[in-house]
Design a protein around this motif. Structure first.
Motif, PDB file in Angstrom:
ATOM      1  N   THR A 125       0.976  -0.978  -0.086  1.00 24.13           N
ATOM      2  CA  THR A 125      -0.098  -0.002  -0.113  1.00 24.13           C
ATOM      3  C   THR A 125       0.986   1.353  -0.040  1.00 24.13           C
ATOM      4  O   THR A 125       1.905   1.295   0.973  1.00 24.13           O
ATOM      5  CB  THR A 125      -0.722   0.145   1.163  1.00 24.13           C
ATOM      6  N   ILE A 126       0.544   2.203  -0.812  1.00 25.83           N
ATOM      7  CA  ILE A 126       1.613   3.305  -0.906  1.00 25.83           C
ATOM      8  C   ILE A 126       0.704   4.538  -1.078  1.00 25.83           C
ATOM      9  O   ILE A 126      -0.183   4.525  -1.983  1.00 25.83           O
ATOM     10  CB  ILE A 126       2.326   3.386  -2.571  1.00 25.83           C
ATOM     11  N   THR A 127       0.951   5.433  -0.299  1.00 26.01           N
ATOM     12  CA  THR A 127       0.093   6.660   0.030  1.00 26.01           C
ATOM     13  C   THR A 127       0.990   8.109  -0.452  1.00 26.01           C
ATOM     14  O   THR A 127       2.051   8.258   0.417  1.00 26.01           O
ATOM     15  CB  THR A 127      -0.448   6.510   1.235  1.00 26.01           C
ATOM     16  N   ALA A 128       0.352   8.672  -1.146  1.00 25.13           N
ATOM     17  CA  ALA A 128       1.180  10.078  -1.394  1.00 25.13           C
ATOM     18  C   ALA A 128       0.190  11.112  -0.746  1.00 25.13           C
ATOM     19  O   ALA A 128      -1.043  11.202  -1.134  1.00 25.13           O
ATOM     20  CB  ALA A 128       1.154  10.292  -2.940  1.00 25.13           C
ATOM     21  N   ARG A 129       0.658  11.931   0.056  1.00 27.45           N
ATOM     22  CA  ARG A 129      -0.114  13.050   0.645  1.00 27.45           C
ATOM     23  C   ARG A 129       0.492  14.448   0.123  1.00 27.45           C
ATOM     24  O   ARG A 129       1.561  14.647   0.296  1.00 27.45           O
ATOM     25  CB  ARG A 129       0.003  13.009   2.330  1.00 27.45           C
ATOM     26  N   THR A 130      -0.483  15.152  -0.394  1.00 25.18           N
ATOM     27  CA  THR A 130      -0.047  16.389  -0.774  1.00 25.18           C
ATOM     28  C   THR A 130      -1.025  17.599  -0.180  1.00 25.18           C
ATOM     29  O   THR A 130      -2.133  17.395  -0.427  1.00 25.18           O
ATOM     30  CB  THR A 130       0.198  16.637  -2.331  1.00 25.18           C
TER      31      THR A 130
ATOM     32  N   LEU B  11       5.347  10.699   1.549  1.00 23.40           N
ATOM     33  CA  LEU B  11       5.121   9.514   0.928  1.00 23.40           C
ATOM     34  C   LEU B  11       5.392   8.254   1.838  1.00 23.40           C
ATOM     35  O   LEU B  11       6.538   8.137   2.411  1.00 23.40           O
ATOM     36  CB  LEU B  11       6.208   9.270  -0.430  1.00 23.40           C
ATOM     37  N   GLU B  12       4.361   7.421   1.886  1.00 22.98           N
ATOM     38  CA  GLU B  12       4.400   6.208   2.607  1.00 22.98           C
ATOM     39  C   GLU B  12       4.341   5.024   1.955  1.00 22.98           C
ATOM     40  O   GLU B  12       3.362   4.645   1.194  1.00 22.98           O
ATOM     41  CB  GLU B  12       3.446   6.432   3.908  1.00 22.98           C
ATOM     42  N   LEU B  13       5.224   3.960   2.146  1.00 25.54           N
ATOM     43  CA  LEU B  13       4.841   2.589   1.851  1.00 25.54           C
ATOM     44  C   LEU B  13       4.840   1.801   3.220  1.00 25.54           C
ATOM     45  O   LEU B  13       5.538   2.010   4.085  1.00 25.54           O
ATOM     46  CB  LEU B  13       6.364   2.452   1.256  1.00 25.54           C
ATOM     47  N   GLU B  14       3.843   0.780   2.591  1.00 26.38           N
ATOM     48  CA  GLU B  14       3.441  -0.142   3.855  1.00 26.38           C
ATOM     49  C   GLU B  14       3.723  -1.680   2.958  1.00 26.38           C
ATOM     50  O   GLU B  14       2.993  -1.864   1.872  1.00 26.38           O
ATOM     51  CB  GLU B  14       2.408  -0.090   4.597  1.00 26.38           C
ATOM     52  N   HIS B  15       4.653  -2.540   3.525  1.00 26.15           N
ATOM     53  CA  HIS B  15       4.531  -3.888   2.915  1.00 26.15           C
ATOM     54  C   HIS B  15       3.758  -4.870   4.002  1.00 26.15           C
ATOM     55  O   HIS B  15       4.315  -5.060   4.929  1.00 26.15           O
ATOM     56  CB  HIS B  15       5.919  -4.421   2.871  1.00 26.15           C
ATOM     57  N   ARG B  16       2.377  -4.889   3.589  1.00 31.01           N
ATOM     58  CA  ARG B  16       1.656  -5.605   4.661  1.00 31.01           C
ATOM     59  C   ARG B  16       2.001  -7.070   5.005  1.00 31.01           C
ATOM     60  O   ARG B  16       1.842  -7.260   6.117  1.00 31.01           O
ATOM     61  CB  ARG B  16      -0.034  -5.522   3.922  1.00 31.01           C
ATOM     62  N   ALA B  17       2.932  -7.818   3.948  1.00 27.78           N
ATOM     63  CA  ALA B  17       2.980  -9.076   4.468  1.00 27.78           C
ATOM     64  C   ALA B  17       4.067  -9.051   5.724  1.00 27.78           C
ATOM     65  O   ALA B  17       4.074 -10.089   6.406  1.00 27.78           O
ATOM     66  CB  ALA B  17       3.407  -9.798   3.245  1.00 27.78           C
TER      67      ALA B  17
END
Length: 302
Positions: free
Chosen positions: A25-30, A61-67
């Motif tokens: 899940t990759i989230t970009a906040r602007t 910018l946030e990256l989450e590797h759920r596994a």
């Protein structure tokens, strides 16, 4: 040859966009520039140094590797914590505007009718906002990975430029400014993060660019690459710093009377990377900045 597009989902809110693809899940906040209250909180959090003129404190910018539970981010606050707070030390690459002292003396010297101004001590810091920030594990990350030096003989430990140059579909793209400052009209300093998610990979480029007029140019890039096909998942992180005297870069202008490219971070980075590395990544502009050179690291996600 067409590339198979993996199943993915796009999410959007007024101030953020996200993609879910595979275990990621990759989230970009602007968001707009920080307001006064937000700026006061951010300034306190980074130790009290003045904030850049344009500070996007809520961008990230946030990256989450759920596994695996691993979470990694690029944020304005952590980037500014990488700016030297205090007297500059060896390796900080301190920059002084060449004409500043002469300018003051011409107006306050013995031949001037202007008295020396009353001064108030200010908190010393790196006024160029140079940072060697390469992102960070977030506090909510349930997995802590270890970055190891890359094996230069292992192709999996390299960023495949040919793959990135292909015209594959772009599933997700974001450009996230973190801060910018015009250095009291002596140049410009800015930090920007870009991300591309393609059918086969995730690629991030964070670029710090510094221009001090008539003194130097400096770039510090952090590139992160992940092939969605690797098993177990592998992340490659490459950090590179270049520096050169102002006139050496200016000499490369396509047109002598058009200085516009000197304000373009992409053009500046291209020119610096074309200068022989023994100059741009070792000698630089003579500041002895520790950011010069290239370091490649890899991390395996459990």
């Amino acid at each position: 040859m067409s590339v198979a597009v993996p199943q993915h989902r796009l999410l959007e809110s007024p101030n953020s966009r996200a993609i879910e693809v595979g275990p990621w899940t990759i989230t970009a906040r602007t968001n707009p520039i920080s307001n006064a209250g937000q700026s006061d909180q951010l300034q306190a959090a980074i130790g009290g140094i003045p904030l850049p003129e344009m500070t996007f404190g809520n961008n990230s910018l946030e990256l989450e590797h759920r596994a695996s539970g691993w979470k990694y981010a690029f944020t304005t606050e952590e980037a500014l914590k990488g700016v030297r707070n205090g007297e500059l030390q060896e390796g900080d690459g301190g920059v002084k505007v060449g004409y500043a002292d002469a300018w003051l003396k011409s107006r306050t010297g013995s031949s001037s009718h202007t008295p020396m101004p009353q001064t108030v001590p200010t908190k010393p810091f790196d006024w160029t906002y140079t940072t060697l920030y390469t992102g960070h594990n977030t506090a909510s990350s349930s997995s802590s990975i270890k970055w190891e030096p890359a094996d230069r003989n292992n192709q999996c430990h390299q960023i495949p430029l040919a793959e990135l140059a292909r015209h594959d579909p772009i599933l997700f793209y974001a450009e996230i400014p973190l801060y910018e400052d015009e250095l009291h009209d002596n140049g410009a300093s800015h930090l920007l993060v870009r991300i591309r998610v393609m059918p086969t990979c995730v690629f991030i480029l964070q670029r710090f660019t510094l221009r001090v007029d008539n003194v130097l140019f400096r770039t510090f890039d952090t590139r992160m690459y992940h092939s969605l096909a690797t098993s177990p998942p592998l992340v490659v992180r490459e950090s590179s710093g270049w520096e050169a005297p102002y006139d050496r870069v200016k000499w490369r202008l396509p047109k002598r009377d058009d200085l516009t490219p000197l304000t373009d971070p992409m053009w500046i980075a291209k020119v610096l990377s074309e200068i022989p590395p023994e100059i741009s990544q070792e000698i630089g502009a003579g500041t002895r900045w520790r950011g010069l050179g290239t370091k490649i690291e890899v991390a395996m996600l459990a």
